[in-house]
Design a protein around this motif. Structure first.
Motif, PDB file in Angstrom:
ATOM      1  N   TYR A  83      75.521  70.325  80.893  1.00 13.13           N
ATOM      2  CA  TYR A  83      75.079  71.571  80.264  1.00 13.13           C
ATOM      3  C   TYR A  83      76.086  71.914  79.164  1.00 13.13           C
ATOM      4  CZ  TYR A  83      72.099  72.734  84.359  1.00 13.13           C
ATOM      5  OH  TYR A  83      71.166  72.742  85.365  1.00 13.13           O
ATOM      6  N   GLU A  84      75.598  72.211  77.970  1.00 13.34           N
ATOM      7  CA  GLU A  84      76.474  72.655  76.893  1.00 13.34           C
ATOM      8  C   GLU A  84      75.722  73.667  76.038  1.00 13.34           C
ATOM      9  OE1 GLU A  84      80.161  72.956  75.432  1.00 13.34           O
ATOM     10  OE2 GLU A  84      79.657  71.420  76.920  1.00 13.34           O
ATOM     11  N   THR A  85      76.372  74.815  75.795  1.00  6.79           N
ATOM     12  CA  THR A  85      75.748  75.912  75.063  1.00  6.79           C
ATOM     13  C   THR A  85      76.679  76.397  73.977  1.00  6.79           C
ATOM     14  OG1 THR A  85      74.561  76.640  77.053  1.00  6.79           O
ATOM     15  CG2 THR A  85      74.781  78.241  75.273  1.00  6.79           C
TER      16      THR A  85
ATOM     17  N   LEU B 180      77.143  79.684  71.373  1.00 10.04           N
ATOM     18  CA  LEU B 180      76.714  81.061  71.157  1.00 10.04           C
ATOM     19  C   LEU B 180      77.382  81.616  69.903  1.00 10.04           C
ATOM     20  CD1 LEU B 180      77.228  82.120  74.853  1.00 10.04           C
ATOM     21  CD2 LEU B 180      74.993  81.923  73.750  1.00 10.04           C
TER      22      LEU B 180
ATOM     23  N   GLY C  83      71.289  75.989  73.845  1.00  5.43           N
ATOM     24  CA  GLY C  83      71.984  75.057  74.724  1.00  5.43           C
ATOM     25  C   GLY C  83      71.100  73.884  75.082  1.00  5.43           C
ATOM     26  N   TYR C  84      71.738  72.860  75.612  1.00  2.00           N
ATOM     27  CA  TYR C  84      71.006  71.715  76.167  1.00  2.00           C
ATOM     28  C   TYR C  84      71.436  71.553  77.610  1.00  2.00           C
ATOM     29  CZ  TYR C  84      69.520  67.009  77.309  1.00  2.00           C
ATOM     30  OH  TYR C  84      68.937  65.932  77.953  1.00  2.00           O
ATOM     31  N   HIS C  85      70.495  71.229  78.488  1.00  2.00           N
ATOM     32  CA  HIS C  85      70.832  71.022  79.885  1.00  2.00           C
ATOM     33  C   HIS C  85      70.115  69.785  80.414  1.00  2.00           C
ATOM     34  CE1 HIS C  85      67.134  73.475  79.947  1.00  2.00           C
ATOM     35  NE2 HIS C  85      66.828  72.780  81.027  1.00  2.00           N
TER      36      HIS C  85
ATOM     37  N   THR D 261      67.906  75.680  76.117  1.00  2.00           N
ATOM     38  CA  THR D 261      67.981  77.068  76.552  1.00  2.00           C
ATOM     39  C   THR D 261      68.097  77.983  75.343  1.00  2.00           C
ATOM     40  OG1 THR D 261      70.390  76.924  76.800  1.00  2.00           O
ATOM     41  CG2 THR D 261      69.064  76.517  78.754  1.00  2.00           C
TER      42      THR D 261
ATOM     43  N   ASN E 156      69.508  81.663  74.559  1.00  2.10           N
ATOM     44  CA  ASN E 156      70.466  82.496  75.265  1.00  2.10           C
ATOM     45  C   ASN E 156      70.852  83.746  74.490  1.00  2.10           C
ATOM     46  OD1 ASN E 156      71.329  80.440  77.510  1.00  2.10           O
ATOM     47  ND2 ASN E 156      71.405  79.307  75.580  1.00  2.10           N
TER      48      ASN E 156
ATOM     49  N   SER F 193      69.010  83.934  79.852  1.00  2.70           N
ATOM     50  CA  SER F 193      68.859  82.528  79.464  1.00  2.70           C
ATOM     51  C   SER F 193      67.456  82.048  79.827  1.00  2.70           C
ATOM     52  CB  SER F 193      69.915  81.669  80.169  1.00  2.70           C
ATOM     53  OG  SER F 193      69.799  80.312  79.781  1.00  2.70           O
TER      54      SER F 193
ATOM     55  N   LYS G 131      65.063  78.877  79.880  1.00  5.33           N
ATOM     56  CA  LYS G 131      65.114  77.416  79.836  1.00  5.33           C
ATOM     57  C   LYS G 131      63.715  76.846  79.643  1.00  5.33           C
ATOM     58  CE  LYS G 131      69.208  76.542  82.701  1.00  5.33           C
ATOM     59  NZ  LYS G 131      69.735  75.789  83.867  1.00  5.33           N
TER      60      LYS G 131
END
Length: 400
Positions: free
Chosen positions: A149-151, A153, A166-168, A213, A215, A236, A238
């Motif tokens: 997971y990386e977001t 902001l 983000g990507y998860h 995501t 966010n 968030s 998704k």
């Protein structure tokens, strides 16, 4: 995944020398880097005793007077239940808090019991009265998990509001269901995990959830690792489309709000904190292990009093109130906490709605501050739940 994780550790370690030599604060450069390479001894009901390393780091990416403290927590652990736990979780604030980078990377070779869906599942395995062909109650599961997971902001003007993407990715594999004492149970019914997945067209051995995501964050806490005041909010949404690698398309909504009220301005460690958390399936279907579940938030802190994964369902609501206080008159080394929490899950699979059953928890804990400036602490809690559920929890940093 392993190479990326190791590379991140190398980069953080390489920043130590830079941070120690820095005399002038520069934009988006590591400042005042402090690493605590703790040998780890931890415990929770799902993993048992854990041994290894739990490095914790704090630093600034700009002038500390205008930039919040960044933090990283890692785990390289082996457990008494023969599990391997590798994880890296971080909150990085760039200069002037212009951007926040939130990371959650994991590789688990692990196991834990699962109990079926909803809030009413019993402790011991028995036929599910809502699904006559499957069990509910404790069913052991071995599995592997890869999580990335990386977001990112972006701060909105000079406010404490952030918007970002983000990507998860979650990949569960090598899933095996069994009973710890198979001689006492006749395997005439399906395991809850297998029947649920098969009924919705998911594989029972391996599945993936991949998506983006959207966010919105309000970050107003003084320190993310152990806040003393103000508040935090997260929304968030998704989206898990099949064309990005998900086995089936779906979407979920996560809501998270935390509030901290000081009771003594001279001793800000003396406070009451509130936490409200909700995770909801909006559209489509999720594979079993990706359904909202107790103890599967980012730092695994929901539901003290129960084992991780004790309750699971399509929708989840959780709340907690805790009282934190110092135990010394003039020093900050030792502190304590009292807490109460409650959770509820819904399951259309079992025809159970939210709040039909509410599961309370309560307990107390000890805090040992090992770095006053950065508020790095060791937390030890003992929690109690309904129907004889209980657990001891030993961790790094505050529960929320």
């Amino acid at each position: 995944m392993k190479k990326a994780f190791l590379a991140s550790i190398v980069l953080l370690l390489g920043g130590i020398a830079f941070g120690q030599e820095s005399k002038v604060y520069e934009s988006n450069k590591v400042q005042d880097f402090k690493l605590v390479p703790l040998p780890a001894i931890a415990y929770n009901p799902a993993n048992g005793w854990m041994f290894g390393l739990a490095p914790s780091a704090t630093w600034y990416m700009g002038n500390p007077t205008t930039t919040k403290m960044s933090n990283f927590v890692g785990n390289l652990l082996y457990t008494t239940k023969k599990q391997w736990i590798f994880s890296s979780r971080s909150n990085i604030f760039l200069d002037e808090n212009s951007l926040i980078l939130v990371g959650d990377w994991r590789y688990f070779v692990t196991s834990q019991p699962t109990y079926g869906l909803g809030s009413s599942t019993p402790n011991d395995p028995s036929p599910n009265p809502n699904q006559n062909s499957s069990f509910w109650g404790a069913q052991q599961m071995d599995f592997r998990l890869i999580r990335f997971y990386e977001t990112i902001l972006k701060r909105i003007s000079d406010s404490n509001f952030y918007l970002g993407l983000g990507y998860h990715l979650d990949i569960h594999s090598k899933i095996d269901n069994f009973f710890l004492n198979e001689d006492s149970i006749e395997p005439i019914l399906d395991f809850a995990h297998n029947q649920y997945n098969e009924s919705l067209g998911f594989d029972t051995d391996r599945y993936a959830l991949s998506g983006i995501t959207l966010n919105a964050v309000y970050e107003n806490r003084d320190r993310a690792v152990a806040p003393y005041e103000k508040n935090f909010a997260l929304l968030s949404y998704k989206i898990n489309p099949s064309f990005l690698g998900s086995d089936q398309s779906s979407s979920t909504l996560l809501l998270d709000y935390r509030h901290y009220i000081n009771l003594n301005e001279q001793r800000k460690r003396h406070l009451v904190a509130f936490w409200a958390y909700g995770n909801f399936l909006v559209s489509g279907n999720l594979p079993y292990m990706n359904l909202p579940s107790l103890g599967w938030d980012m730092f695994g802190r929901t539901g003290r009093g129960y084992a991780q994964g004790r309750f699971r369902g399509e929708n989840m609501v959780y709340s907690e109130v805790k009282y934190r206080f110092p135990l010394q008159r003039f020093k900050e080394t030792f502190g304590g906490t009292l807490f109460v929490n409650a959770n509820s899950f819904s399951s259309k699979y079992n025809s159970e709605k939210l709040f039909e059953q509410v599961n309370p928890g309560y307990g107390l804990g000890l805090r040992v501050m090992i770095n006053k400036e950065n508020r790095t602490i060791i937390s030890a809690d003992y929690g109690f739940g309904r129907s004889g559920n209980s657990g001891f929890y030993l961790n790094i940093n505050e529960s929320f």
